[in-house]
Scaffold this active site. Sequence first.
Site, short mmCIF file in Angstrom:
data_model
loop_
_atom_site.label_atom_id
_atom_site.label_comp_id
_atom_site.label_asym_id
_atom_site.label_seq_id
_atom_site.Cartn_x
_atom_site.Cartn_y
_atom_site.Cartn_z
N SER A 1 2.99 -2.00 10.44
CA SER A 1 4.42 -2.05 10.73
C SER A 1 5.07 -3.41 10.46
O SER A 1 5.95 -3.84 11.19
CB SER A 1 4.70 -1.59 12.16
OG SER A 1 4.28 -0.25 12.33
N GLU B 1 -5.81 -4.87 10.30
CA GLU B 1 -4.80 -3.85 10.56
C GLU B 1 -5.15 -3.10 11.84
O GLU B 1 -5.96 -2.16 11.81
CB GLU B 1 -4.74 -2.85 9.40
CG GLU B 1 -4.31 -3.46 8.08
CD GLU B 1 -3.73 -2.40 7.15
OE1 GLU B 1 -2.60 -2.59 6.71
OE2 GLU B 1 -4.40 -1.39 6.88
N ASN C 1 0.88 -1.17 0.00
CA ASN C 1 0.00 0.00 0.00
C ASN C 1 0.92 1.22 0.00
O ASN C 1 1.46 1.59 1.04
CB ASN C 1 -0.88 -0.03 1.25
CG ASN C 1 -1.69 1.25 1.41
OD1 ASN C 1 -1.74 2.09 0.50
ND2 ASN C 1 -2.32 1.43 2.56
N TRP C 2 1.10 1.78 -1.18
CA TRP C 2 2.05 2.89 -1.30
C TRP C 2 1.53 4.17 -0.64
O TRP C 2 2.28 5.12 -0.45
CB TRP C 2 2.35 3.19 -2.77
CG TRP C 2 3.16 2.14 -3.47
CD1 TRP C 2 3.55 0.91 -2.98
CD2 TRP C 2 3.69 2.21 -4.80
NE1 TRP C 2 4.28 0.23 -3.92
CE2 TRP C 2 4.39 1.00 -5.06
CE3 TRP C 2 3.65 3.18 -5.80
CZ2 TRP C 2 5.03 0.75 -6.27
CZ3 TRP C 2 4.28 2.93 -7.01
CH2 TRP C 2 4.97 1.73 -7.24
N LYS C 3 0.25 4.23 -0.33
CA LYS C 3 -0.35 5.46 0.22
C LYS C 3 -0.01 6.63 -0.72
O LYS C 3 0.16 6.43 -1.91
CB LYS C 3 0.10 5.69 1.66
CG LYS C 3 -0.12 4.43 2.52
CD LYS C 3 -0.04 4.67 3.98
CE LYS C 3 -0.24 3.35 4.72
NZ LYS C 3 -0.28 3.51 6.15
N GLU D 1 -7.17 4.76 7.42
CA GLU D 1 -6.97 6.19 7.14
C GLU D 1 -8.19 6.77 6.42
O GLU D 1 -8.56 7.92 6.63
CB GLU D 1 -5.68 6.39 6.33
CG GLU D 1 -4.46 6.18 7.23
CD GLU D 1 -3.20 5.69 6.52
OE1 GLU D 1 -3.10 5.80 5.29
OE2 GLU D 1 -2.31 5.18 7.24
N GLY E 1 2.62 -1.06 4.29
CA GLY E 1 2.71 0.36 3.96
C GLY E 1 4.16 0.76 3.74
O GLY E 1 4.74 0.53 2.68
N GLY E 2 4.76 1.35 4.77
CA GLY E 2 6.10 1.92 4.66
C GLY E 2 7.11 1.00 4.00
O GLY E 2 7.87 1.42 3.11
N GLY F 1 1.98 2.37 10.72
CA GLY F 1 2.94 3.47 10.57
C GLY F 1 3.57 3.92 11.87
O GLY F 1 4.18 4.98 11.94
N HIS G 1 -9.69 1.23 4.36
CA HIS G 1 -8.45 1.42 5.10
C HIS G 1 -8.72 2.35 6.28
O HIS G 1 -9.53 3.28 6.18
CB HIS G 1 -7.37 2.01 4.18
CG HIS G 1 -6.03 2.01 4.83
ND1 HIS G 1 -5.65 2.98 5.73
CD2 HIS G 1 -5.00 1.14 4.76
CE1 HIS G 1 -4.43 2.70 6.16
NE2 HIS G 1 -4.00 1.59 5.59
P1 PGA Z 1 2.50 0.33 7.66
O1 PGA Z 1 1.06 0.56 6.96
O2 PGA Z 1 3.05 -0.97 7.11
O3 PGA Z 1 3.32 1.52 7.23
O4 PGA Z 1 2.26 0.27 9.12
C1 PGA Z 1 0.18 -0.50 6.74
C2 PGA Z 1 -1.07 0.00 6.10
O5 PGA Z 1 -1.56 1.08 6.49
O6 PGA Z 1 -1.64 -0.64 5.19
#
Ligand code: PGA
Length: 249
Positions: free
Chosen positions: A209, A164, A9-11, A94, A230-231, A170, A92
């Site tokens: 994470s 999640e 998930n590149w966001k 967010e 994500g990251g 994050g 998600h």
């Molecule tokens: P993260 O994000 O790996 O940076 O914690 C995961 C996500 O939000 O899908």
Amino acid sequence: MRKKLVAGNWKMHGSLAENAALLDAIKPALAGIDAVVCVPFPYLAQAQASLTGSSIAWGAQNVSEQAKGAFTGEVSTGMLLDFGCKYVIVGHSERRSLYGESDALVAKKYMAAQAAGLTPILCVGESLDERESGVTEAVVARQLDAVIQTAGVASLAKAVVAYEPVWAIGTGKTASPEQAQAVHAFIRGKIAALDAGVADGLVIQYGGSVKAANAAELMAQPDIDGGLIGGASLVADDFIAICRAAAAN
Ligand code: PGA
């Protein structure tokens, strides 16, 4: 055995140049390993051009529940199909917390995605407050029920669920393999009570994470079938290591 599936998930990250370098690095390294990258909308064409013919699928991070019309700023399922998407993330945390997406709206997006032939990656998970007040299972059950009640349990045969925990996204704070496994087992058990076959085949990803260093022990859990990353999905070596750890477990 269920397949393992890792999705990046590149966001809201990347640029044409950065993406090109990342895609060029992961493509050969993941040859033969199923993986997904969910990129920002403007980069779908780039992902399509780069990844066609590889084992890496691509998708989006959000989609409209509407098919077309006066919905400024929205992107439809048909538009995602035009660019060869197979997957789309819905719900998600967010989107839920920063953009006010309700359980009911997420269910509509999930249904729209499936109706178009896209596989929704349905995100569920509790906040830190919710975990500390002991309502993790109730929150996850409510988020799942919103979808099951509108789309039916059988729809989960054509979906991926991503657990999640919001407090782990994050933050560098990963759920322990045992904490994650407990919620994954709860999710599978809840679905099994309605349809054992669907529950057995359902890919339930863990997200929050995930890093190269903790991927193997998470993926070794019996009900963890991959990850939503994500990251670490923005760093070629890390994403490759996580995908390989999932494929090996
Ligand atoms: P993260 O994000 O790996 O940076 O914690 C995961 C996500 O939000 O899908």
